[in-house]
Structures are given as C-alpha cells and as structure tokens.
Design a protein around this motif. Sequence first.
Motif, PDB file in Angstrom:
ATOM      1  N   LEU A  63      24.510 129.715  53.639  1.00 20.65           N
ATOM      2  CA  LEU A  63      23.454 128.798  53.519  1.00 20.65           C
ATOM      3  C   LEU A  63      23.152 128.241  54.868  1.00 20.65           C
ATOM      4  CD1 LEU A  63      21.141 127.590  52.070  1.00 20.65           C
ATOM      5  CD2 LEU A  63      22.707 125.944  51.224  1.00 20.65           C
ATOM      6  N   SER A  65      23.905 129.037  57.666  1.00 24.30           N
ATOM      7  CA  SER A  65      23.747 129.843  58.705  1.00 24.30           C
ATOM      8  C   SER A  65      22.230 130.118  59.323  1.00 24.30           C
ATOM      9  CB  SER A  65      24.201 131.492  58.524  1.00 24.30           C
ATOM     10  OG  SER A  65      23.478 132.022  57.568  1.00 24.30           O
ATOM     11  N   HIS A  66      21.458 129.483  58.235  1.00 27.67           N
ATOM     12  CA  HIS A  66      20.045 129.439  58.206  1.00 27.67           C
ATOM     13  C   HIS A  66      19.426 128.373  59.095  1.00 27.67           C
ATOM     14  CE1 HIS A  66      19.254 132.849  55.307  1.00 27.67           C
ATOM     15  NE2 HIS A  66      20.109 132.197  54.584  1.00 27.67           N
ATOM     16  N   ASP A  68      20.299 125.758  62.561  1.00 31.90           N
ATOM     17  CA  ASP A  68      21.142 125.881  63.804  1.00 31.90           C
ATOM     18  C   ASP A  68      21.350 124.329  64.051  1.00 31.90           C
ATOM     19  OD1 ASP A  68      18.627 124.368  64.437  1.00 31.90           O
ATOM     20  OD2 ASP A  68      18.103 125.673  66.103  1.00 31.90           O
TER      21      ASP A  68
END
Length: 82
Positions: A63, A65-66, A68
Amino acid sequence: MKTPNTPDKGMPASAALNDQDYLALASSMINAQSIDGPVPVDPDIADAMGAFTEDGLSSDDALDSHFDGTDPTADAEGSNHG
C-alpha cells in the motif's frame, strides 16, 4: 478372453489420468469457470497453474508503495497564501 489392461482398437492401455494430465485438465476447467468470476482452486491445481504467495512485500509495504511520501495537494494549498 481379454484382460482388463488389454487395449481395444484406438484405446490407450490405461484410461486413468496421470497426475500431470489431471492437473492440466483441471487448470483448463478453472480458466473456463473463472470467466464468470472468482472460483475456489485446490492448492495443488493452483501450484500447477503457476500461483505463488507474494512474500516480497507485506500488505502495508504494498500500500505504501503507491505513494511517494508527498501530498500532491500540498503545493496547491501552499501557493494560495499570497
């Protein structure tokens, strides 16, 4: 008199499926049934179909990783102070 293992014309010596043939047949049936939606799959058949458990990322890491780490609305909010 024929023995049960004697093949007839055009018939294989054994009508039983071996494991590899069974898994291939079951995999094709799963593919056909999944057109209508999710279907439960036996773990052995899933392995034969190439399924695997994702152990590279935890659910939280996936999650995260979606994103930044920056809020995409932060720049727009900050520029309106002028």
